[in-house]
Design a protein around this motif. Structure first.
Motif, PDB file in Angstrom:
ATOM      1  N   ALA A   1      43.387  80.826  10.848  1.00  0.00           N
ATOM      2  CA  ALA A   1      44.827  80.592  10.977  1.00  0.00           C
ATOM      3  C   ALA A   1      45.116  79.093  10.970  1.00  0.00           C
ATOM      4  N   VAL A   2      46.319  78.738  10.570  1.00  0.00           N
ATOM      5  CA  VAL A   2      46.736  77.339  10.569  1.00  0.00           C
ATOM      6  C   VAL A   2      46.671  76.780  11.991  1.00  0.00           C
ATOM      7  N   SER A   3      47.004  77.604  12.980  1.00  0.00           N
ATOM      8  CA  SER A   3      46.941  77.155  14.380  1.00  0.00           C
ATOM      9  C   SER A   3      45.498  76.819  14.788  1.00  0.00           C
ATOM     10  N   THR A   4      44.533  77.518  14.211  1.00  0.00           N
ATOM     11  CA  THR A   4      43.120  77.220  14.491  1.00  0.00           C
ATOM     12  C   THR A   4      42.752  75.856  13.917  1.00  0.00           C
ATOM     13  N   VAL A   5      43.234  75.561  12.733  1.00  0.00           N
ATOM     14  CA  VAL A   5      42.982  74.248  12.122  1.00  0.00           C
ATOM     15  C   VAL A   5      43.592  73.156  12.994  1.00  0.00           C
ATOM     16  N   ARG A   6      44.829  73.379  13.445  1.00  0.00           N
ATOM     17  CA  ARG A   6      45.480  72.389  14.320  1.00  0.00           C
ATOM     18  C   ARG A   6      44.669  72.169  15.598  1.00  0.00           C
ATOM     19  N   LYS A   7      44.150  73.256  16.169  1.00  0.00           N
ATOM     20  CA  LYS A   7      43.360  73.145  17.400  1.00  0.00           C
ATOM     21  C   LYS A   7      42.060  72.384  17.132  1.00  0.00           C
ATOM     22  N   HIS A   8      41.411  72.659  16.010  1.00  0.00           N
ATOM     23  CA  HIS A   8      40.195  71.909  15.654  1.00  0.00           C
ATOM     24  C   HIS A   8      40.518  70.423  15.509  1.00  0.00           C
ATOM     25  N   LEU A   9      41.614  70.111  14.853  1.00  0.00           N
ATOM     26  CA  LEU A   9      41.997  68.704  14.691  1.00  0.00           C
ATOM     27  C   LEU A   9      42.294  68.060  16.052  1.00  0.00           C
ATOM     28  N   GLU A  10      42.929  68.813  16.946  1.00  0.00           N
ATOM     29  CA  GLU A  10      43.157  68.302  18.313  1.00  0.00           C
ATOM     30  C   GLU A  10      41.843  67.931  18.975  1.00  0.00           C
ATOM     31  N   HIS A  11      40.868  68.838  18.886  1.00  0.00           N
ATOM     32  CA  HIS A  11      39.551  68.572  19.489  1.00  0.00           C
ATOM     33  C   HIS A  11      38.891  67.356  18.845  1.00  0.00           C
ATOM     34  N   ILE A  12      39.004  67.263  17.534  1.00  0.00           N
ATOM     35  CA  ILE A  12      38.424  66.107  16.832  1.00  0.00           C
ATOM     36  C   ILE A  12      39.063  64.818  17.329  1.00  0.00           C
ATOM     37  N   PHE A  13      40.386  64.809  17.437  1.00  0.00           N
ATOM     38  CA  PHE A  13      41.085  63.614  17.905  1.00  0.00           C
ATOM     39  C   PHE A  13      40.693  63.280  19.343  1.00  0.00           C
ATOM     40  N   ASP A  14      40.576  64.289  20.192  1.00  0.00           N
ATOM     41  CA  ASP A  14      40.183  64.049  21.583  1.00  0.00           C
ATOM     42  C   ASP A  14      38.770  63.474  21.676  1.00  0.00           C
ATOM     43  N   ARG A  15      37.855  64.042  20.902  1.00  0.00           N
ATOM     44  CA  ARG A  15      36.453  63.596  20.973  1.00  0.00           C
ATOM     45  C   ARG A  15      36.226  62.235  20.338  1.00  0.00           C
ATOM     46  N   THR A  16      37.021  61.918  19.338  1.00  0.00           N
ATOM     47  CA  THR A  16      36.831  60.630  18.664  1.00  0.00           C
ATOM     48  C   THR A  16      37.686  59.533  19.277  1.00  0.00           C
ATOM     49  N   GLY A  17      38.734  59.926  20.024  1.00  0.00           N
ATOM     50  CA  GLY A  17      39.613  58.930  20.625  1.00  0.00           C
ATOM     51  C   GLY A  17      40.588  58.318  19.636  1.00  0.00           C
TER      52      GLY A  17
END
Length: 121
Positions: free
Chosen positions: A84-100
């Motif tokens: 789902a598109v919401s899953t992609v958004r959540k993955h991107l959120e995690h990526i942004f959080d982990r990378t800062g």
């Protein structure tokens, strides 16, 4: 005893084990090292990642980041990965959080140059 680990073409990577008393390793010990090889390689990759301060991302997060870095929209990424598109958004959120970082371009610039260390496949 020498155990080969995965390496780029034309390169070699080994773990060498030896005994102070000079005695040979038995068949049981050789089999144990063969069983440990994938785990030793994971430890090596984790060490390389930490040394280079590369954030740890899941395989799916790396897939999303690769596709995002190639210019695909969230909808296109979702379609390609069958999520789902919401899953992609959540993955991107995690990526942004982990990378800062806060953008796809910043995340890609931080992570993608180190892909051979993070995910050699």
């Amino acid at each position: 005893m020498k155990a080969a680990l995965p390496a780029a073409p034309g390169c070699s990577r080994f773990v060498k084990l030896w005994r102070d008393d000079g005695s040979d390793f038995g068949e049981r010990e050789r089999l144990l090292v063969q069983l440990l090889r994938p785990h030793l390689y994971e430890v090596y990759l984790d060490t390389q990642r930490r040394r280079r301060n590369v954030p740890q991302l899941s395989r799916r997060e790396l897939d999303v980041l690769r596709l995002a870095a190639s210019g695909r929209s969230n909808a296109a990424i979702a379609q390609e990965l069958f999520v789902a598109v919401s899953t992609v958004r959540k993955h991107l959120e995690h990526i942004f959080d982990r990378t800062g970082v806060r953008t796809r371009a910043e995340a890609a610039a931080l992570v993608l140059p180190h892909l051979s260390v993070i995910d050699p496949h």
